[in-house]
Structure formats: structure tokens, C-alpha cells
Scaffold this motif. Structure first.
Motif, PDB file in Angstrom:
ATOM      1  N   ILE A 189       0.606  -1.302   0.344  1.00 46.95           N
ATOM      2  CA  ILE A 189      -0.503  -0.385   0.068  1.00 46.95           C
ATOM      3  C   ILE A 189       1.001   1.507   0.108  1.00 46.95           C
ATOM      4  O   ILE A 189       1.598   1.794   0.871  1.00 46.95           O
ATOM      5  CB  ILE A 189      -0.911  -0.330   1.351  1.00 46.95           C
ATOM      6  CG1 ILE A 189      -1.635  -1.245   1.473  1.00 46.95           C
ATOM      7  CG2 ILE A 189      -1.827   1.418   1.217  1.00 46.95           C
ATOM      8  CD1 ILE A 189      -2.662  -1.190   3.060  1.00 46.95           C
ATOM      9  N   ALA A 190       0.906   2.000  -1.071  1.00 39.52           N
ATOM     10  CA  ALA A 190       1.501   3.134  -0.882  1.00 39.52           C
ATOM     11  C   ALA A 190       0.914   4.682  -0.962  1.00 39.52           C
ATOM     12  O   ALA A 190      -0.445   5.014  -1.825  1.00 39.52           O
ATOM     13  CB  ALA A 190       2.296   3.374  -2.025  1.00 39.52           C
ATOM     14  N   GLY A 191       1.563   5.495  -0.675  1.00 37.42           N
ATOM     15  CA  GLY A 191       1.101   7.064  -0.317  1.00 37.42           C
ATOM     16  C   GLY A 191       0.655   7.463  -1.894  1.00 37.42           C
ATOM     17  O   GLY A 191       2.093   7.273  -2.221  1.00 37.42           O
ATOM     18  N   GLY A 192       0.096   8.070  -2.660  1.00 40.23           N
ATOM     19  CA  GLY A 192      -0.094   8.164  -4.041  1.00 40.23           C
ATOM     20  C   GLY A 192       0.888   9.292  -4.265  1.00 40.23           C
ATOM     21  O   GLY A 192       1.715  10.014  -5.023  1.00 40.23           O
ATOM     22  N   SER A 193       1.345  10.679  -2.617  1.00 40.19           N
ATOM     23  CA  SER A 193       1.978  11.914  -2.594  1.00 40.19           C
ATOM     24  C   SER A 193       3.010  11.188  -2.094  1.00 40.19           C
ATOM     25  O   SER A 193       3.187  12.576  -1.190  1.00 40.19           O
ATOM     26  CB  SER A 193       0.769  12.918  -2.413  1.00 40.19           C
ATOM     27  OG  SER A 193       0.004  13.448  -4.020  1.00 40.19           O
ATOM     28  N   ASP A 194       3.322  10.354  -1.396  1.00 37.37           N
ATOM     29  CA  ASP A 194       4.391   9.968  -0.363  1.00 37.37           C
ATOM     30  C   ASP A 194       5.973  10.967  -0.628  1.00 37.37           C
ATOM     31  O   ASP A 194       6.510  10.499  -1.627  1.00 37.37           O
ATOM     32  CB  ASP A 194       5.158   8.535  -0.214  1.00 37.37           C
ATOM     33  CG  ASP A 194       6.142   8.574   0.523  1.00 37.37           C
ATOM     34  OD1 ASP A 194       6.073   9.757   1.437  1.00 37.37           O
ATOM     35  OD2 ASP A 194       6.036   7.866   0.748  1.00 37.37           O
ATOM     36  N   PRO A 195       6.448  12.424   0.228  1.00 35.10           N
ATOM     37  CA  PRO A 195       6.948  12.683  -0.175  1.00 35.10           C
ATOM     38  C   PRO A 195       8.222  11.918   0.040  1.00 35.10           C
ATOM     39  O   PRO A 195      10.212  12.901  -0.611  1.00 35.10           O
ATOM     40  CB  PRO A 195       7.324  13.824   0.394  1.00 35.10           C
ATOM     41  CG  PRO A 195       6.721  13.824   1.684  1.00 35.10           C
ATOM     42  CD  PRO A 195       6.009  12.792   1.373  1.00 35.10           C
ATOM     43  N   ILE A 196       8.557  11.203   0.697  1.00 32.38           N
ATOM     44  CA  ILE A 196       9.641  10.275   0.946  1.00 32.38           C
ATOM     45  C   ILE A 196      10.053   8.844  -0.088  1.00 32.38           C
ATOM     46  O   ILE A 196      11.150   9.213  -0.888  1.00 32.38           O
ATOM     47  CB  ILE A 196       9.763   9.884   2.126  1.00 32.38           C
ATOM     48  CG1 ILE A 196       9.134  10.516   3.292  1.00 32.38           C
ATOM     49  CG2 ILE A 196      11.305   8.660   2.698  1.00 32.38           C
ATOM     50  CD1 ILE A 196      10.463  11.583   3.566  1.00 32.38           C
ATOM     51  N   MET A 197       8.546   8.086  -0.845  1.00 33.51           N
ATOM     52  CA  MET A 197       9.832   6.847  -1.549  1.00 33.51           C
ATOM     53  C   MET A 197       8.394   6.955  -2.082  1.00 33.51           C
ATOM     54  O   MET A 197       7.362   6.800  -1.755  1.00 33.51           O
ATOM     55  CB  MET A 197       9.783   5.813  -0.933  1.00 33.51           C
ATOM     56  CG  MET A 197      11.197   5.704  -0.328  1.00 33.51           C
ATOM     57  SD  MET A 197      11.617   3.960   0.282  1.00 33.51           S
ATOM     58  CE  MET A 197      10.077   4.408   1.813  1.00 33.51           C
ATOM     59  N   SER A 198       8.134   7.436  -3.471  1.00 33.86           N
ATOM     60  CA  SER A 198       7.139   7.392  -4.336  1.00 33.86           C
ATOM     61  C   SER A 198       6.285   6.061  -4.639  1.00 33.86           C
ATOM     62  O   SER A 198       7.400   5.347  -4.110  1.00 33.86           O
ATOM     63  CB  SER A 198       7.277   7.916  -5.589  1.00 33.86           C
ATOM     64  OG  SER A 198       8.100   6.958  -6.945  1.00 33.86           O
ATOM     65  N   PRO A 199       5.435   5.071  -4.879  1.00 35.05           N
ATOM     66  CA  PRO A 199       4.674   4.640  -5.444  1.00 35.05           C
ATOM     67  C   PRO A 199       5.828   4.255  -6.513  1.00 35.05           C
ATOM     68  O   PRO A 199       5.819   2.847  -6.673  1.00 35.05           O
ATOM     69  CB  PRO A 199       3.411   4.391  -6.728  1.00 35.05           C
ATOM     70  CG  PRO A 199       3.051   6.125  -5.173  1.00 35.05           C
ATOM     71  CD  PRO A 199       4.162   6.910  -5.163  1.00 35.05           C
ATOM     72  N   SER A 200       6.269   4.414  -7.469  1.00 34.31           N
ATOM     73  CA  SER A 200       7.590   3.843  -8.570  1.00 34.31           C
ATOM     74  C   SER A 200       8.629   3.252  -7.464  1.00 34.31           C
ATOM     75  O   SER A 200       9.448   2.241  -8.336  1.00 34.31           O
ATOM     76  CB  SER A 200       7.764   4.729  -9.441  1.00 34.31           C
ATOM     77  OG  SER A 200       8.729   6.029  -8.508  1.00 34.31           O
ATOM     78  N   VAL A 201       8.766   4.109  -6.305  1.00 33.26           N
ATOM     79  CA  VAL A 201      10.244   2.862  -5.303  1.00 33.26           C
ATOM     80  C   VAL A 201       9.666   1.165  -5.021  1.00 33.26           C
ATOM     81  O   VAL A 201      10.760   0.055  -4.997  1.00 33.26           O
ATOM     82  CB  VAL A 201      10.619   3.691  -4.830  1.00 33.26           C
ATOM     83  CG1 VAL A 201      11.247   3.792  -3.462  1.00 33.26           C
ATOM     84  CG2 VAL A 201      11.519   5.039  -5.171  1.00 33.26           C
ATOM     85  N   HIS A 202       8.364   1.215  -4.633  1.00 36.01           N
ATOM     86  CA  HIS A 202       7.682   0.560  -4.234  1.00 36.01           C
ATOM     87  C   HIS A 202       7.712  -0.945  -5.552  1.00 36.01           C
ATOM     88  O   HIS A 202       8.286  -1.719  -5.051  1.00 36.01           O
ATOM     89  CB  HIS A 202       6.664   0.455  -3.314  1.00 36.01           C
ATOM     90  CG  HIS A 202       6.402   1.749  -2.575  1.00 36.01           C
ATOM     91  ND1 HIS A 202       7.852   1.780  -2.125  1.00 36.01           N
ATOM     92  CD2 HIS A 202       6.279   2.729  -2.466  1.00 36.01           C
ATOM     93  CE1 HIS A 202       7.622   2.802  -0.750  1.00 36.01           C
ATOM     94  NE2 HIS A 202       6.439   3.493  -1.417  1.00 36.01           N
ATOM     95  N   GLY A 203       7.315  -0.333  -6.407  1.00 38.83           N
ATOM     96  CA  GLY A 203       7.103  -1.456  -7.692  1.00 38.83           C
ATOM     97  C   GLY A 203       8.749  -1.578  -8.564  1.00 38.83           C
ATOM     98  O   GLY A 203       8.648  -2.778  -9.040  1.00 38.83           O
ATOM     99  N   LEU A 204       9.828  -0.553  -7.922  1.00 35.50           N
ATOM    100  CA  LEU A 204      10.846  -1.291  -9.039  1.00 35.50           C
ATOM    101  C   LEU A 204      12.163  -1.794  -7.498  1.00 35.50           C
ATOM    102  O   LEU A 204      12.435  -2.453  -8.642  1.00 35.50           O
ATOM    103  CB  LEU A 204      11.787  -0.065  -8.793  1.00 35.50           C
ATOM    104  CG  LEU A 204      11.205   0.770 -10.534  1.00 35.50           C
ATOM    105  CD1 LEU A 204      11.976   2.330 -10.543  1.00 35.50           C
ATOM    106  CD2 LEU A 204      11.373  -0.010 -11.761  1.00 35.50           C
ATOM    107  N   GLU A 205      12.062  -1.605  -6.386  1.00 38.82           N
ATOM    108  CA  GLU A 205      12.770  -2.226  -5.093  1.00 38.82           C
ATOM    109  C   GLU A 205      12.223  -3.250  -4.210  1.00 38.82           C
ATOM    110  O   GLU A 205      12.958  -3.815  -3.848  1.00 38.82           O
ATOM    111  CB  GLU A 205      13.140  -1.037  -4.463  1.00 38.82           C
ATOM    112  CG  GLU A 205      13.591   0.555  -5.443  1.00 38.82           C
ATOM    113  CD  GLU A 205      16.195  -0.208  -5.786  1.00 38.82           C
ATOM    114  OE1 GLU A 205      15.789  -1.297  -5.087  1.00 38.82           O
ATOM    115  OE2 GLU A 205      15.506   0.363  -7.057  1.00 38.82           O
ATOM    116  N   THR A 206      10.834  -2.823  -4.432  1.00 42.86           N
ATOM    117  CA  THR A 206      10.125  -4.294  -3.457  1.00 42.86           C
ATOM    118  C   THR A 206       9.488  -5.405  -3.848  1.00 42.86           C
ATOM    119  O   THR A 206       9.348  -6.761  -3.634  1.00 42.86           O
ATOM    120  CB  THR A 206       9.270  -3.702  -2.157  1.00 42.86           C
ATOM    121  OG1 THR A 206      10.480  -2.508  -1.366  1.00 42.86           O
ATOM    122  CG2 THR A 206       8.996  -4.452  -1.577  1.00 42.86           C
ATOM    123  N   LEU A 207       8.927  -4.954  -4.794  1.00 44.61           N
ATOM    124  CA  LEU A 207       7.067  -5.614  -5.477  1.00 44.61           C
ATOM    125  C   LEU A 207       8.404  -6.033  -5.922  1.00 44.61           C
ATOM    126  O   LEU A 207       7.742  -7.564  -6.121  1.00 44.61           O
ATOM    127  CB  LEU A 207       7.345  -4.751  -7.025  1.00 44.61           C
ATOM    128  CG  LEU A 207       5.533  -5.219  -6.948  1.00 44.61           C
ATOM    129  CD1 LEU A 207       5.158  -5.692  -5.979  1.00 44.61           C
ATOM    130  CD2 LEU A 207       4.787  -4.743  -8.331  1.00 44.61           C
TER     131      LEU A 207
END
Length: 251
Positions: A189-207
Motif C-alpha cells: 500500500i503506497a501513498g500517492g503523494s509520499d514525498p519520501i518514497m514514491s509508488p514507483s520506488v516500491h514497484g522497482l525495489e520491493t515488488l
């Protein structure tokens, strides 16, 4: 799997936070689900951990608390720093683990942070003005004043040792080699406006380290502290996750 054993969400907080961040989510999930919001060593009301500050040591702490609580079934829920620790613990596939949910997680690889950002954060320990500045940076949606006060208070009661250990070591750890195979149902679950880690970070680094088909749910307009900013959406996604994977008690 059909089961009547009760389900508990075991929730791990963000860096410089505490288990209190899960109170609103817990209220929304009650009475169907139990929520156990734990304090990681050196944060919240927890003393500095005797076993050290590595990701593995924190995972040991949580594993011991789960065992002491005698939970028959549980879902690990990790937020930011807690997400990396939840990943490490989930990879051990301990008895009773039914799922893994990550909120704006620190990735299993080294967390994206510049040296300048790291040094600024190191110097911010114990400073009320810096704690308030951090709040304004990471919280995007309006939150009640009582939550605002709690976020700042948790920041200021973090121990210096735990604060520095995560910035200098834990956030930089690469635990990706320990994550195969992860077989339990997972969700990000990602915050669409997260200033620390954007959703793309999770898609690339965790998913890529999670089971194929793991969804990435984005909460629009929310920042880094999802349990405070979007408790209704977080609770709904946790309830949906449990229902989808037939984790609810009595199913």
C-alpha cells in the motif's frame, strides 16, 4: 485454507514512530480483527534492544513477541522501516504467518537517501523544531491535532542509538538475498503523494521480491504516514486482504 482460528494484524511502525500509529486502524478493524501495534527497540516505549539494531535483530525481537503472545494466525503489517523488518521476518516463514502487508516500505535493498539527507536527519535527533519540520514534510493530508502531537512526541522520544543505527546501518542493509521464496499472500500500500518514497520506488525495489501477482494499491493524495493520514482506506484494504485470502475468523 479454511480455518476458525482468530487472525491478528501484527503491525510495525515507521522510523522515529511507535506502535501508537495503529490506534485508528485498530478501532476501524475491531471487533472482527485484533491489531497488535508493537514498539521497535529504541522507539516508542521500548528500551534500546539488547540484541542490537540490525534488521535481523529487530526481526528476532518481533518473532519473540509473537511467540510470547501465542498468536495462532497473524498477518505482518510493516510501515516504512517496519516494512523492511516485516520482510525479513516473513522470509523465515514461521508458524502462523498468514500474510504480509507493506505500507510505504523501506525496500529490501538500500533505502534511497542522499548523503545530505542522511546527515540532516542525523543532526535532527532530539530537536523539537526539527521534529515539527519533519512532520510538515512527510504528512500530506490534514490530521487531527492529537495525531500531530503524537507524531512529534514519538519523534522526540526515540533514543539516539536507535535513531542513528537505522540511518547509518539498517536503512542501508540489503536483505534481498534472504527473501526467496516468499510464499504467503502479500500486498503493498503506497501513498500517492509520499514525498519520501514514491509508488514507483516500491514497484522497482520491493515488488520484484514478492510473489508474482502481488498488488500495489495506491491511496491518492496521501503522504508517508498512511495509518495517520488514511486510516479508513488502510483498514478497508486490510479487511479486503483478509477476506480475499480467506483469512477471516470463521471462514
Amino acid at each position: 485454507m479454511l480455518t476458525t482460528a482468530p487472525l491478528t494484524f501484527v503491525c510495525l511502525h515507521y522510523w522515529a514512530g511507535s506502535g501508537l500509529e495503529w490506534q485508528a486502524v485498530a478501532g476501524l478493524l475491531a471487533p472482527e480483527y485484533e491489531v497488535l501495534g508493537l514498539d521497535l527497540g529504541g522507539f516508542g516505549a521500548a528500551p534500546d534492544p539488547a540484541g542490537g539494531y540490525s534488521v535481523a535483530a529487530y526481526a528476532d525481537q518481533i518473532a519473540a513477541q509473537i511467540q510470547e503472545s501465542r498468536l495462532p494466525r497473524y498477518v505482518l503489517v510493516g510501515h516504512s522501516m517496519g516494512g523492511k523488518i516485516a520482510l525479513a521476518l516473513a522470509a523465515r516463514q514461521l508458524p502462523g504467518l498468514a500474510g504480509l502487508v507493506l505500507l510505504n516500505p523501506s525496500p529490501p535493498t538500500s533505502e534511497p537517501m542522499t548523503d545530505a539527507e542522511r546527515q540532516t536527519s542525523l543532526k535532527a535527533w532530539g530537536k523539537p523544531g526539527a521534529a515539527e519540520k519533519t512532520f510538515r514534510k512527510i504528512v500530506v493530508r490534514p490530521v487531527p491535532e492529537v495525531m500531530h502531537a503524537q507524531i512529534v512526541a514519538d519523534n522526540l522520544r526515540s533514543t539516539k542509538a536507535a535513531w542513528e543505527a537505522w540511518l547509518l546501518h539498517g536503512s542501508r542493509e540489503d536483505i534481498s538475498g534472504r527473501l526467496s521464496p516468499l510464499t504467503v499472500p502479500c500486498l503493498i500500500i503506497a501513498g500517492g503523494s509520499d514525498p519520501i518514497m514514491s509508488p514507483s520506488v516500491h514497484g522497482l525495489e520491493t515488488l520484484p521480491f514478492l510473489p508474482e501477482g502481488t498488488p500495489l494499491e495506491i491511496i491518492p493524495g496521501a503522504g508517508h504516514l498512511l495509518p495517520y493520514e488514511a486510516p479508513t482506506e488502510v483498514a478497508a484494504l486490510l479487511r479486503e486482504f483478509a477476506g480475499k485470502h480467506m483469512l477471516a475468523a470463521g471462514m
